[in-house]
Motif scaffolding. Structure first.
Motif, PDB file in Angstrom:
ATOM      1  N   ASP A  88       0.838  -1.211   0.000  1.00 10.98           N
ATOM      2  CA  ASP A  88       0.000   0.000   0.000  1.00 10.98           C
ATOM      3  C   ASP A  88       0.873   1.260   0.000  1.00 10.98           C
ATOM      4  OD1 ASP A  88      -2.291   1.492  -0.042  1.00 10.98           O
ATOM      5  OD2 ASP A  88      -2.784   1.208   2.084  1.00 10.98           O
ATOM      6  N   SER A 135      -4.612   2.840  -1.066  1.00  9.08           N
ATOM      7  CA  SER A 135      -5.890   2.174  -0.787  1.00  9.08           C
ATOM      8  C   SER A 135      -6.994   3.171  -0.459  1.00  9.08           C
ATOM      9  CB  SER A 135      -5.722   1.187   0.368  1.00  9.08           C
ATOM     10  OG  SER A 135      -5.319   1.868   1.549  1.00  9.08           O
ATOM     11  N   THR A 136      -6.597   4.420  -0.145  1.00 11.23           N
ATOM     12  CA  THR A 136      -7.614   5.437   0.161  1.00 11.23           C
ATOM     13  C   THR A 136      -8.543   5.649  -1.026  1.00 11.23           C
ATOM     14  OG1 THR A 136      -6.021   6.532   1.613  1.00 11.23           O
ATOM     15  CG2 THR A 136      -7.928   7.822   0.935  1.00 11.23           C
ATOM     16  N   ARG A 170      -9.958   3.556  -2.671  1.00  8.69           N
ATOM     17  CA  ARG A 170     -11.050   2.580  -2.673  1.00  8.69           C
ATOM     18  C   ARG A 170     -12.078   2.857  -1.598  1.00  8.69           C
ATOM     19  NH1 ARG A 170      -8.458  -2.990  -2.154  1.00  8.69           N
ATOM     20  NH2 ARG A 170     -10.573  -3.652  -2.643  1.00  8.69           N
ATOM     21  N   SER A 190     -11.936   0.817   6.895  1.00  9.14           N
ATOM     22  CA  SER A 190     -10.831   0.730   5.938  1.00  9.14           C
ATOM     23  C   SER A 190     -11.340   0.172   4.636  1.00  9.14           C
ATOM     24  CB  SER A 190      -9.719  -0.179   6.497  1.00  9.14           C
ATOM     25  OG  SER A 190     -10.250  -1.466   6.759  1.00  9.14           O
ATOM     26  N   ALA A 191     -10.462   0.234   3.634  1.00 10.81           N
ATOM     27  CA  ALA A 191     -10.841  -0.275   2.333  1.00 10.81           C
ATOM     28  C   ALA A 191     -11.083  -1.767   2.407  1.00 10.81           C
ATOM     29  CB  ALA A 191      -9.736   0.032   1.326  1.00 10.81           C
ATOM     30  N   ASP A 206      -8.519  -6.776  -0.655  1.00  8.23           N
ATOM     31  CA  ASP A 206      -8.399  -7.215  -2.040  1.00  8.23           C
ATOM     32  C   ASP A 206      -7.041  -7.890  -2.171  1.00  8.23           C
ATOM     33  OD1 ASP A 206      -8.170  -7.611  -4.751  1.00  8.23           O
ATOM     34  OD2 ASP A 206      -9.163  -5.726  -5.256  1.00  8.23           O
ATOM     35  N   LEU A 240     -10.593  -1.316 -10.679  1.00 10.11           N
ATOM     36  CA  LEU A 240     -10.809  -0.902  -9.306  1.00 10.11           C
ATOM     37  C   LEU A 240     -12.197  -0.279  -9.159  1.00 10.11           C
ATOM     38  CD1 LEU A 240      -7.432   0.921  -8.517  1.00 10.11           C
ATOM     39  CD2 LEU A 240      -8.072  -1.424  -7.929  1.00 10.11           C
ATOM     40  N   CYS A 295     -13.612   2.329  -6.972  1.00  8.25           N
ATOM     41  CA  CYS A 295     -13.173   3.384  -6.065  1.00  8.25           C
ATOM     42  C   CYS A 295     -14.369   4.226  -5.628  1.00  8.25           C
ATOM     43  CB  CYS A 295     -12.124   4.258  -6.739  1.00  8.25           C
ATOM     44  SG  CYS A 295     -10.641   3.357  -7.240  1.00  8.25           S
TER      45      CYS A 295
END
Length: 717
Positions: A30, A57-58, A60, A68-69, A72, A87, A89
């Protein structure tokens, strides 16, 4: 941070301003965002500085949402190769966006770095749903549209029709789809439609009127609009609309007919006549230009309306128009010009003599009596004739000359024909010029008033001028600065035609009343007892006439008993009830009312018994042979009739001693004429009255021999 990407791919990405680019740096699964371009920030609804420093990851999971995301297992970036992933998002506001992320490892001076290009992924299902929804909206709109809508593919076969298209042609959709829609066109519209569709297939939009032949045999008028359409796999075609304009065209035809035709008779009106004459004048061929115009006016038609009523008058006009149509050639144009005026345009007649013969023949054919509501009505027409020549360049000029000829026909008497010539035009121009000068003369008070004595008949036989004067008649005179004296018969008629008679008559009335007051102050008992003033029918019919006369009496101080108003018999015939009401109002002011020129207007003798009158003035035409041809029964009958009704009789136009002697024998009490005195200025009237008074005081009132020579000598003194 300094980037040293050696790959050409990165440079191509960076060159595309619309691509969303992200640079991430760091180890692990990440890495953190170290740089974003504006396109990326706008795609995710962030400000660029809000993303720098955040974990990759933000993207997503929006930081506005807790948690949190979602996990994956697949990494977004790879240390050694380019990776492309899908993705899901979230934008900053939490709304989802499906992206295709392609990461490219780049060489950096420190930690590993990647450049990511983010592109929105097409949502095929959503697009399909949107297309379906749009299609349904189009279908719903199309099916409910009040116009015919259709598509036609290559081969001119119908691919789609809406309900209104089916209604227009009178067939179901399943009967129409796949067929050639041009089979419904009127045969005369096939060729122009094929030519128009050729332009459409070449890329042009066209609009044209068409006629559809419905399956029930009716014809429907439509306005077609067609635009080109190209469909994959089907080639070039077009989309069209058909607007039903049948009722609109029918309404327009009705409006056009009404605009060009008279609503009562159905004949062409003035506008269509002008347009037709204009078309004839524009012809280059002299034979095509040759035209005669006959302008007709029904004589005394007002009497029909007054005696039988306007509905009967309308039926007379309808019957007369039918008679006109039956008396002309098939290609002649018969028009109602307005009121009781008609026009006949005769194409092909360029000879004045022929035109005059046609007019005379037409006059005779339309002059037979008509029977309306069981009443026989004699309708005579006066006709003015003009032949188009080189002096005519507009239809208005032709009508002008026809109207001038009609004026000449009426001046010659009822039921006459007159052919226009240049002298008539000169006279009409002269009348027009004189009318303008008269109006200016009235406004500038250029006209004068003279006075003719009215005397008692026995006194006139034995005394000199001025003796026996009972009253005076005020008469208007016009001394034109260039033309000299203008006849009252000319300028009074002009004043009645152009409306100046109202101001003129009021001016004469005010002048005469003011002069009476001056005579009273100057002469005392010698002043005339009354003054007579002529009144035009135009004045009498004005609603403010009586009030204006009353105001003149107030302004001048003259009592109503010293004023007599004279009106012709035509006033009685035009509207007896209105005349009687006006006479009563005048007599309530003390004013006397006299009928002038009695015997020329054929008024009903019964009216004399019912109308509030004071005097009858016998017209001069009845005095011509008086005293020379023996007893005159007409003058004697008028005098006797007036006496039985309590009216005073005045004989006009006395010119000989024999006439005067016969009037005395018949018992006519008053007379005026050139034998007694011509109309003279007010100062001469004063001298005459003073002279008469001096003569009487000198005892010259004894009887003088009545021989013609001695009387004429004293009268001319």
């Amino acid at each position: 941070m300094e980037l040293n990407p050696s790959a050409t791919v990165f440079r191509s990405w960076a060159a595309a301003e619309t691509d969303a680019l992200v640079v991430v740096t760091g180890t692990g699964l990440d890495p953190r965002i170290s740089w974003v371009n504006r396109a990326c920030a706008e795609l995710l609804a962030y400000a660029p500085q809000e993303l720098v420093g955040l974990p990759l990851s933000t993207l997503r999971r929006s930081p506005l949402r807790r948690g949190s995301a979602p996990p994956d297992g697949q990494p977004i970036v790879d240390p050694v190769r380019t990776v492309e992933r899908t993705l899901v998002c979230e934008r900053r506001d939490g709304s989802p966006v499906r992206l295709t992320a392609r990461s490219l490892p780049v060489v950096s001076g420190g930690e590993p770095s990647w450049v990511l290009r983010l592109q929105p992924e097409t949502d095929h299902a959503r697009v399909q749903d949107e297309l379906y929804a749009a299609h349904e909206r189009f279908r719903s709109l199309s099916e409910r549209a009040p116009i015919g809508i259709f598509t036609s593919e290559s081969g001119l076969r119908l691919g789609y029709v809406n309900d209104w298209f089916c209604h227009l042609v009178g067939a179901r959709a399943d009967q129409l789809l796949g067929t050639d829609w041009m089979g419904f066109l009127h045969p005369d519209d096939l060729l122009p439609t094929q030519q128009a569709l050729g332009r459409v297939l070449a890329g042009a939009d066209v609009e044209l009127p068409l006629r559809l032949q419905r399956t029930d045999g009716e014809t429907c008028h439509v306005q077609a609009r067609v635009v080109p359409v190209t469909t994959d796999g089907r080639g070039a075609g077009f989309l069209g609309t058909l607007e039903d304009v049948t009722q609109r065209l029918a309404w327009e035809r009705t409006m056009t007919h009404q605009a060009l035709h008279d609503p009562l008779t159905g004949l062409p009106n003035r506008r269509q006549l002008l347009e037709t004459i204009t078309a004839r004048l524009s012809a280059a061929d002299p034979e095509q230009r040759a035209t005669a115009l006959l302008f007709l006016d029904l004589d005394d038609f007002k009497h029909v309306n007054d005696s039988l009523g306007h509905p009967a008058g309308d039926r007379v006009l309808e019957a007369f128009s039918e008679r006109l149509l039956g008396a002309v050639r098939g290609h002649d144009l018969v028009a109602r010009f307005g009121g009781d005026e008609f026009a006949v345009m005769c194409p092909g007649i360029g000879d004045p003599a022929t035109a005059e013969d046609v007019a005379e023949r037409l006059r005779q054919q339309v002059s037979d009596p008509l029977v309306v509501d069981g009443v026989e009505v004699t309708v005579a027409a006066s006709i003015g004739v003009v032949v188009v020549d080189r002096t005519h360049s507009t239809a208005e000029q032709v009508l002008r000359d026809a109207d001038i000829a009609l004026y000449q026909a009426k001046a010659a008497g009822k039921g006459q024909c007159a052919l226009f010539d240049e002298e008539h035009r000169r006279q009409a121009s002269e009348r027009l010029l004189l009318a303008g000068e008269l109006k200016r003369a009235v406004q500038e008070d250029q006209l004068t008033v003279v006075y003719q004595p009215v005397v008692s008949v026995p006194a006139a036989l034995v005394r000199a001028d001025g003796r026996g004067t009972v009253s005076v008649e005020a008469l208007c005179r016009w001394e034109h600065p260039e033309r000299g004296p203008v006849s009252p018969e000319v300028f009074v008629g002009l004043a009645e035609q152009n409306g100046a008679i109202v101001d003129l008559g009021l001016s004469v009335l005010r002048t005469a009343c003011r002069q009476m007051m001056l005579w009273r102050d100057e002469l005392g008992e010698l002043a005339p007892a009354a003054v007579s003033v002529n009144v035009s029918p135009v004045q009498l019919h004005r609603p403010d006439f009586v009030d204006s006369v009353a105001q003149v009496l107030v302004d001048t101080g003259l009592p109503g008993s010293a004023l007599t108003l004279e009106l012709t018999e035509s006033v009685l015939m035009a509207d007896p009830e209105a005349a009687a009401a006006a006479f009563r109002s005048l007599r309530s002011l003390g004013i006397r009312v006299a009928i002038d020129d009695f015997g020329t207007g054929y008024s009903s003798l019964a009216l004399l018994r019912t109308l509030p009158l004071d005097q009858l003035k016998i017209d001069r035409s009845f005095l011509r042979d008086l005293g020379r041809a023996g007893d005159d029964p007409i003058v004697g009958a008028v005098v006797a009739l007036a006496g039985s009704l309590g009216l005073v009789t005045i004989a006009e136009g006395v010119e000989t001693i024999e006439q005067l002697a016969e009037l005395e024998r018949l018992g006519c009490p008053l007379a005026q004429g050139f034998l007694i005195s011509r109309p003279v200025p007010p100062e001469q009237v004063s001298r005459m009255l003073r002279a008469a008074a001096l003569a009487e005081r000198a005892d010259l009132g004894a009887l003088i021999p009545t021989g013609r020579r001695s009387v004429e000598r004293r009268v001319s003194a």
